[in-house]
Write a protein that holds these residues in place. Structure first.
Motif, mmCIF file in Angstrom:
data_model
loop_
_atom_site.group_PDB
_atom_site.id
_atom_site.type_symbol
_atom_site.label_atom_id
_atom_site.label_comp_id
_atom_site.label_asym_id
_atom_site.label_seq_id
_atom_site.Cartn_x
_atom_site.Cartn_y
_atom_site.Cartn_z
ATOM 1 N N LEU A 108 -4.356 4.411 -1.955
ATOM 2 C CA LEU A 108 -3.466 5.430 -1.383
ATOM 3 C C LEU A 108 -2.839 4.980 -0.075
ATOM 4 O O LEU A 108 -1.763 5.455 0.301
ATOM 5 N N LEU A 109 -3.533 4.096 0.629
ATOM 6 C CA LEU A 109 -3.041 3.591 1.913
ATOM 7 C C LEU A 109 -3.110 2.063 1.906
ATOM 8 O O LEU A 109 -3.922 1.466 2.610
ATOM 9 N N PRO A 110 -2.225 1.435 1.129
ATOM 10 C CA PRO A 110 -2.268 -0.034 1.028
ATOM 11 C C PRO A 110 -2.020 -0.655 2.408
ATOM 12 O O PRO A 110 -1.180 -0.170 3.161
ATOM 13 N N GLU A 111 -2.767 -1.698 2.699
ATOM 14 C CA GLU A 111 -2.740 -2.270 4.047
ATOM 15 C C GLU A 111 -1.332 -2.585 4.543
ATOM 16 O O GLU A 111 -0.948 -2.194 5.650
ATOM 17 N N GLU A 112 -0.538 -3.266 3.705
ATOM 18 C CA GLU A 112 0.779 -3.697 4.155
ATOM 19 C C GLU A 112 1.680 -2.495 4.480
ATOM 20 O O GLU A 112 2.331 -2.454 5.531
ATOM 21 N N SER A 113 1.706 -1.516 3.579
ATOM 22 C CA SER A 113 2.542 -0.334 3.801
ATOM 23 C C SER A 113 2.067 0.446 5.021
ATOM 24 O O SER A 113 2.875 0.965 5.794
ATOM 25 N N PHE A 114 0.759 0.544 5.153
ATOM 26 C CA PHE A 114 0.150 1.272 6.273
ATOM 27 C C PHE A 114 0.567 0.639 7.601
ATOM 28 O O PHE A 114 1.032 1.316 8.513
#
Ligand code: ZN
Length: 182
Positions: free
Chosen positions: A137-143
């Protein structure tokens, strides 16, 4: 005119759905993107259905979040989600159960979950499923990108990814963020 079986024109049998190559949250996100499922915020119900899981949303007792069970007769996996919970919590439940589906379903046919983020959760399987859910739900790159370019306020991040503030705080901590916001 005769019908002649042509050896060279055998219609290929449709391959059985095999998701064994999906091993982690990143694989699932790629799989979703390939199948035109929105990944930001992730359309997690569609992803679960695409994996062949039957989704049932129904009211459950207070602390029950949801379950994932294999129908022993049909082999179909059925996920139940507590429809009384906040939609963001329901999303986390689905993500957590998908963690069990990917990590544990070869060894176990039934998972039932109540409260996540229990203080001092010590069952490694549950810790891993929570971790999987956070990564999905909170992928590292997008986050990281969102924090860098848009906002570092917990509420903004939670709104954008459709998760709870608590999930954002935990994810931020996992990724090494500290401070008032994240
Ligand atoms: Zn669990």
């Amino acid at each position: 005119m005769a019908f002649i079986k042509r050896k060279t024109a055998v219609k290929p049998v449709e391959a059985p759905r095999d998701y064994s190559e999906l091993e982690n949250a990143g694989d699932l996100l790629n799989f979703a993107a390939k199948n035109k499922i929105r990944t930001e915020p992730l359309d997690i119900s569609s992803l679960a259905q695409l994996l062949g899981i039957k989704m049932i949303f129904e009211p459950m007792d207070g602390d029950d979040s949801g379950s994932l069970k294999k129908n022993k007769k049909t082999g179909e996996w059925v996920m139940k989600v507590n429809s009384l919970h906040h939609p963001n919590r329901q999303r986390f439940t689905i993500a957590h159960e998908l963690g069990h589906f990917i990590n544990d379903s070869a060894n176990q046919d039934e998972f039932s979950d109540t409260v996540f983020f229990r203080n001092g959760e010590s069952n490694p399987m549950e810790v891993a499923a929570n971790r999987f859910a956070a990564e999905l739900l909170l992928p590292e790159e997008s986050f990281r990108k969102y924090i860098e370019y848009t906002s570092s306020k917990v509420e903004d991040i939670a709104d954008y990814f459709h998760v709870s503030s608590l999930a954002v705080r935990i994810r931020a901590k996992q990724l090494g963020y500290t401070g008032h916001n994240v």
